[in-house]
Design an enzyme around this catalytic site. Structure first.
Site, PDB file in Angstrom:
ATOM      1  N   ARG A  37       0.814  -1.228   0.000  1.00 44.60           N
ATOM      2  CA  ARG A  37       0.000   0.000   0.000  1.00 44.60           C
ATOM      3  C   ARG A  37       0.843   1.271   0.000  1.00 44.60           C
ATOM      4  O   ARG A  37       0.377   2.312  -0.457  1.00 44.60           O
ATOM      5  CB  ARG A  37      -0.945  -0.028   1.188  1.00 44.60           C
ATOM      6  CG  ARG A  37      -1.972  -1.153   0.988  1.00 44.60           C
ATOM      7  CD  ARG A  37      -3.162  -0.977   1.847  1.00 44.60           C
ATOM      8  NE  ARG A  37      -4.169  -1.979   1.527  1.00 44.60           N
ATOM      9  CZ  ARG A  37      -5.257  -2.178   2.237  1.00 44.60           C
ATOM     10  NH1 ARG A  37      -5.499  -1.431   3.297  1.00 44.60           N
ATOM     11  NH2 ARG A  37      -6.131  -3.095   1.882  1.00 44.60           N
ATOM     12  N   ASP A 147     -15.741  10.170   6.370  1.00 45.52           N
ATOM     13  CA  ASP A 147     -14.686   9.166   6.244  1.00 45.52           C
ATOM     14  C   ASP A 147     -13.363   9.872   6.510  1.00 45.52           C
ATOM     15  O   ASP A 147     -13.258  11.096   6.367  1.00 45.52           O
ATOM     16  CB  ASP A 147     -14.678   8.543   4.834  1.00 45.52           C
ATOM     17  CG  ASP A 147     -14.011   7.181   4.810  1.00 45.52           C
ATOM     18  OD1 ASP A 147     -14.728   6.156   4.764  1.00 45.52           O
ATOM     19  OD2 ASP A 147     -12.753   7.133   4.862  1.00 45.52           O
TER      20      ASP A 147
HETATM   21  C1  LIG Z   1     -14.507  -1.242   4.660  1.00 41.73           C
HETATM   22  S1  LIG Z   1     -15.004   0.434   4.479  1.00 41.73           S
HETATM   23  C2  LIG Z   1     -16.703   0.336   4.988  1.00 41.73           C
HETATM   24  C3  LIG Z   1     -17.601   1.249   4.195  1.00 41.73           C
HETATM   25  C4  LIG Z   1     -19.096   1.130   4.541  1.00 41.73           C
HETATM   26  N1  LIG Z   1     -19.363   1.543   5.885  1.00 41.73           N
HETATM   27  C5  LIG Z   1     -19.585  -0.280   4.311  1.00 41.73           C
HETATM   28  O1  LIG Z   1     -19.925  -0.971   5.265  1.00 41.73           O
HETATM   29  O2  LIG Z   1     -19.637  -0.715   3.153  1.00 41.73           O
HETATM   30  C6  LIG Z   1     -14.195   1.165   5.895  1.00 41.73           C
HETATM   31  C7  LIG Z   1     -14.029   2.683   5.779  1.00 41.73           C
HETATM   32  O3  LIG Z   1     -13.630   3.178   7.061  1.00 41.73           O
HETATM   33  C8  LIG Z   1     -12.767   4.288   6.844  1.00 41.73           C
HETATM   34  N2  LIG Z   1     -11.991   4.546   8.076  1.00 41.73           N
HETATM   35  C9  LIG Z   1     -10.971   3.822   8.598  1.00 41.73           C
HETATM   36  N3  LIG Z   1     -10.524   4.389   9.722  1.00 41.73           N
HETATM   37  C10 LIG Z   1     -11.286   5.493   9.948  1.00 41.73           C
HETATM   38  C11 LIG Z   1     -11.319   6.494  10.957  1.00 41.73           C
HETATM   39  N4  LIG Z   1     -10.463   6.485  11.997  1.00 41.73           N
HETATM   40  N5  LIG Z   1     -12.233   7.482  10.860  1.00 41.73           N
HETATM   41  C12 LIG Z   1     -13.110   7.507   9.820  1.00 41.73           C
HETATM   42  N6  LIG Z   1     -13.127   6.594   8.826  1.00 41.73           N
HETATM   43  C13 LIG Z   1     -12.233   5.593   8.891  1.00 41.73           C
HETATM   44  C14 LIG Z   1     -11.925   3.862   5.650  1.00 41.73           C
HETATM   45  O4  LIG Z   1     -11.354   4.967   4.992  1.00 41.73           O
HETATM   46  C15 LIG Z   1     -12.967   3.109   4.800  1.00 41.73           C
HETATM   47  O5  LIG Z   1     -13.506   3.930   3.792  1.00 41.73           O
END
Ligand SMILES: C[S@@+](CC[C@H](N)C(=O)[O-])C[C@H]1O[C@@H](n2cnc3c(N)ncnc32)[C@H](O)[C@@H]1O
Length: 277
Positions: A37, A147
């Site tokens: 990454r 996000d």
């Molecule tokens: C696997 S995706 C899930 C998206 C959606 N909620 C779903 O269930 O399909 C996880 C998301 O969490 C975000 N993320 C990770 N750490 C975070 C943080 N500390 N604060 C906000 N968003 C975060 C990532 O950027 C990513 O877009």
């Protein structure tokens, strides 16, 4: 040519940094993930190796590089109406409760929204509910979608998706009803749905005080990456950010067991949702 070797000490320093700033826990032996990454970031900034990049990230005053590596480490996998049932539960069991409360005013938070599929699925569900229940929920709901990753937010704000993304969870009827096909073959979310959602960068580890109160929070498939302590901290903040009787929806593989006393579990044939006590 930069090298992708990663000394154990550098890996540990980076894992510690990532957890403190985003909540994401790498665990042991995920060097391969860091390598794959961070290699585009390494090439872009022309550091000779990953150790140098990591030391630059940890140095003071390099905020944009810090954010870039955090964004590179996030997992953004998502799809429309993910797992189906949570969105049916939202439409069939939660929306009717709020339709007659507060004059139908409704604030929803999609916390960790990735490229927008989750908040837009919520907005489509609201619209379907309105179509089936004429005169209900006439006030425009406010859906805040946040996000940590500005790249996914940029895609979400434009609301344009290629056919591969469109094929993941959207019925032909919903594609036809809620999207406009562009000449480039991609589909853009309809204005009516787009205007229900406001996107904003927000780190779940920060304080939510400035976000106001919500009726429903969807936080799905992100807490799985966090430590127990950070999960507890986030859940405590969600409880404080919900109006009494408000609801929290977690991901299919996530649970509240041993993490919070501030919610009660509400079970139905459509699954589980948590209500703030
Ligand atoms: C696997 S995706 C899930 C998206 C959606 N909620 C779903 O269930 O399909 C996880 C998301 O969490 C975000 N993320 C990770 N750490 C975070 C943080 N500390 N604060 C906000 N968003 C975060 C990532 O950027 C990513 O877009």
């Amino acid at each position: 040519m930069p090298t992708l070797e990663l000394a154990l000490d550098d890996y540990r320093m980076f894992a510690d940094f990532l957890q403190r700033h985003s909540g994401i826990v790498l665990g042991d032996n995920k060097q391969y993930l860091v390598r794959s990454r961070l290699s585009p970031v390494l090439r872009q900034h022309q550091y000779p190796n990953l150790g140098e990049l990591i030391r630059a990230v940890l140095g003071v005053g390099n905020l944009s590089l810090r954010n870039q590596v955090i964004e590179a480490m996030t997992t953004n996998e998502t799809l429309w109406f993910r797992d189906g049932a949570p969105f049916e539960l939202f439409k069939q069991q939660l929306l009717p409760q709020f339709a007659d409360r507060n004059g139908g005013r409704l604030r929803i938070w999609s916390a960790a929204c990735s490229t927008g599929q989750e908040p837009y699925s919520l907005a489509m569900s609201v619209q379907e509910y309105r179509q089936a229940n004429l005169g209900k929920l006439l006030q425009q709901p406010e859906i805040l979608a946040t996000d940590i990753d500005t790249n996914v937010l940029a895609t979400a704000m434009v609301g344009k998706y290629d056919q591969l993304a469109m094929g993941r969870g959207l019925s032909p009827l919903r594609q036809q009803q809620f999207f406009n096909r562009d000449h480039d073959g991609r589909s853009q979310i309809a204005e009516l749905i787009r205007t229900m959602v406001t996107f904003r960068r927000y780190n779940l580890l920060d304080s939510y005080l400035l976000l106001g109160k919500f009726d429903i929070i969807f936080c799905r498939n992100v807490l799985i990456y966090f430590s127990i302590d950070d999960k507890r901290k986030v859940l405590r903040q969600f409880a404080a950010a919900l109006n009494p009787g408000g609801y929290l929806m977690l991901g299919a593989s996530e649970s509240m067991v041993l993490l919070s006393e501030e919610f009660e579990m509400v079970r139905s044939e459509l699954g589980i949702v948590y209500r703030r006590r």
